[in-house]
Design a protein around this motif. Structure first.
Motif, short mmCIF file in Angstrom:
data_model
loop_
_atom_site.label_atom_id
_atom_site.label_comp_id
_atom_site.label_asym_id
_atom_site.label_seq_id
_atom_site.Cartn_x
_atom_site.Cartn_y
_atom_site.Cartn_z
N TRP A 1 -1.08 51.67 12.65
CA TRP A 1 -2.06 51.64 11.56
C TRP A 1 -2.28 53.03 10.97
O TRP A 1 -2.71 53.15 9.82
CB TRP A 1 -3.38 51.04 12.04
N GLU A 2 -1.99 54.06 11.73
CA GLU A 2 -2.13 55.43 11.20
C GLU A 2 -1.16 55.63 10.03
O GLU A 2 -0.01 55.19 10.08
CB GLU A 2 -1.84 56.46 12.29
N GLN A 3 -1.64 56.31 9.00
CA GLN A 3 -0.90 56.36 7.73
C GLN A 3 0.26 57.34 7.70
O GLN A 3 1.07 57.32 6.77
CB GLN A 3 -1.87 56.69 6.60
N ASN A 4 0.39 58.22 8.70
CA ASN A 4 1.39 59.29 8.63
C ASN A 4 2.53 59.14 9.62
O ASN A 4 3.32 60.07 9.80
CB ASN A 4 0.71 60.65 8.84
N ILE A 5 2.67 57.99 10.27
CA ILE A 5 3.85 57.69 11.06
C ILE A 5 4.26 56.24 10.78
O ILE A 5 3.45 55.43 10.36
CB ILE A 5 3.65 57.90 12.58
N THR A 6 5.54 55.94 11.02
CA THR A 6 6.03 54.58 10.78
C THR A 6 7.14 54.24 11.75
O THR A 6 7.93 55.10 12.15
CB THR A 6 6.54 54.42 9.34
N THR A 7 7.19 52.96 12.13
CA THR A 7 8.31 52.42 12.88
C THR A 7 9.29 51.69 11.95
O THR A 7 10.25 51.10 12.42
CB THR A 7 7.81 51.43 13.95
N LEU A 8 8.98 51.67 10.66
CA LEU A 8 9.74 50.98 9.61
C LEU A 8 9.52 49.47 9.63
O LEU A 8 10.17 48.75 8.86
CB LEU A 8 11.23 51.32 9.67
N VAL A 9 8.66 48.97 10.49
CA VAL A 9 8.36 47.54 10.51
C VAL A 9 7.69 47.12 9.21
O VAL A 9 7.96 46.05 8.66
CB VAL A 9 7.47 47.19 11.72
N ASP A 10 6.80 47.97 8.70
CA ASP A 10 6.14 47.71 7.42
C ASP A 10 6.01 49.03 6.66
O ASP A 10 4.92 49.49 6.36
CB ASP A 10 4.76 47.08 7.64
#
Length: 429
Positions: free
Chosen positions: A342-351
């Motif tokens: 949910w944190e805006q500055n990391i991603t797993t590329l799921v969404d």
């Protein structure tokens, strides 16, 4: 046709009612402080109501009351008891939820204090607090009623107010975000040192965008809570001090993790002073700190890295930003690869569509090669592998950022946008 007309009228009335809801419809200008105990272990968590308190004024938002600022690891929903209408929502994270992922939680049960501020209702309400796991699934929930006329709601902040000074006063609490800077490990004789340190923390924060250009939306007050002892506890060195909020290093046996579990003490010191967000300064030169979303920032005040660390930790507690550094090949217990953080500055590329995809230049390779040009390492947006404590499978927006290294002079563009969105959520009318 008649039934259709009636349905349209009802729909219009419902929409108009929701749209026209104002703070004064349901709340008075006071704060309802709700103290909970989050308890359990790695397998099971529970929530218990501890105490209800009233504070003289409400310093929080008065618009977008039923919306969440961020998803968080937990949320609170306040509903009017008579109608079931949701009249206020907020979100949070907690030290307890971090602890649940630690090895100790596999064989020990613990309880952690947690305190939240809600607008004080005019009429009876139901309050629902939920905890979510790392897959964003609710794992514990408590619903309880609050009757504003209850004689056992503890009135605080009417007398014996902690001495304080405003470092920045941009406007009334109703219009501004109110940040309280609290003294930890400063004796009564060291309060001049604390106020000077608090000014440095304030200066550091507003030297960074977007806080800098939105400075007029903030009030900052330094609160001189005295401690019996000077300094803070360092368990690994067998140093235990008697301090205002009983903070200590070595949280979860991590040397530099500086936190406190005495959350009620924090809020007791602040009772009677308008506040929404909390920075606690520790009177020590030992390196460390911690920041928990919508709970508090706690950081050392006399280490050479004080300036960048206090801003980094406030990025956590105010805007829910994640750590962008990484040190382990294995997946982090807090960020499974199958879920979008949910944190805006990391991603797993799921969404990734919900993150900074709109800022990504077309054709950007994944992973994006690290920038080496000092002019662009903080600003060139890409998908750089490594973040959320994990070297593989989690991506951050830029090569370097305030949320990754102390040497960074700024937040990256994605973090700046995330912070500005939170500021505007609280203050736009």
């Amino acid at each position: 046709m008649k039934n259709l007309f009636v349905a349209l009228i009802l729909c219009f009335c419902t929409s108009y009612s929701a749209f026209s809801q104002s703070f004064d419809d349901y709340f008075v200008d006071k704060t309802l402080r709700v103290d909970y105990l989050f308890t359990g272990d790695a397998n099971h968590q529970d929530i218990y109501l501890d105490e209800l308190c009233s504070l003289p004024r409400w310093a929080g938002r008065r618009q977008r009351l039923s919306e969440l600022p961020l998803e968080g690891n937990g949320d609170i929903t306040v509903a009017d008891k008579a109608t079931g209408t949701v009249i206020y929502r907020t979100s949070f994270s907690s030290l307890f939820q971090e602890w649940v992922s630690e090895d100790e939680a596999k064989h020990v049960k613990r309880g952690f204090e947690n305190t939240f501020l809600l607008p004080f209702p005019k009429q009876p309400v139901t309050v629902t607090v939920r905890l979510k796991d790392v897959y964003h699934k609710p794992v514990a929930s408590l619903t309880h009623e609050v009757n504003p006329g209850d004689i056992l709601i503890h009135r605080r902040g009417l007398e014996r107010i902690t001495p304080h000074r405003y470092l920045l006063e941009s406007g009334p609490a109703t219009d501004c975000i109110d940040v309280a800077i609290l003294a930890e490990g400063y004796t009564a004789a060291e309060m001049d040192v604390f106020y000077a340190d608090a000014q440095k923390a304030c200066d550091a924060l507003f030297a960074h965008e977007p806080f800098k250009h939105l400075k007029s939306r903030f009030n900052v007050v330094a609160v001189g809570s005295p401690s019996d002892d000077s300094g803070v506890s360092i368990p690994r060195e067998a140093q235990w001090k008697s301090t205002a909020v009983s903070s200590h290093f070595d949280t979860f046996y991590s040397d530099r993790y500086l936190t406190t579990r005495r959350v009620k003490d924090i809020h007791n010191w602040l009772a009677g002073i308008p506040y929404e967000h909390i920075i606690i300064l520790a009177n020590t030169d030992t390196y460390g700190g911690g920041g928990i979303y919508n709970s508090y920032t706690l950081t050392t005040a006399h280490h050479p890295m004080f300036w960048p660390v206090v801003v980094h930790e406030f990025g956590h507690s105010f805007a829910g930003l994640a750590d962008e550094y990484a040190y382990d090949e294995a997946p982090s217990a807090q960020y499974p690869y199958s879920v979008e953080p949910w944190e805006q500055n990391i991603t797993t590329l799921v969404d990734f569509d919900s993150k900074w995809k709109d800022l990504l230049p077309e054709g950007t390779p994944v992973p994006t090669p690290l920038e080496t040009d000092s002019a662009t390492i903080y600003t060139k947006v890409g998908l750089y592998e490594g973040g959320g404590y994990t070297l593989k499978g989690i991506y951050r927006p830029t090569t370097e950022c305030r949320m990754k290294i102390n040497e960074a002079p700024r937040f990256c563009p994605v973090c700046e946008r995330a912070i500005e969105r939170v500021i505007r959520f609280y203050t736009d009318k």
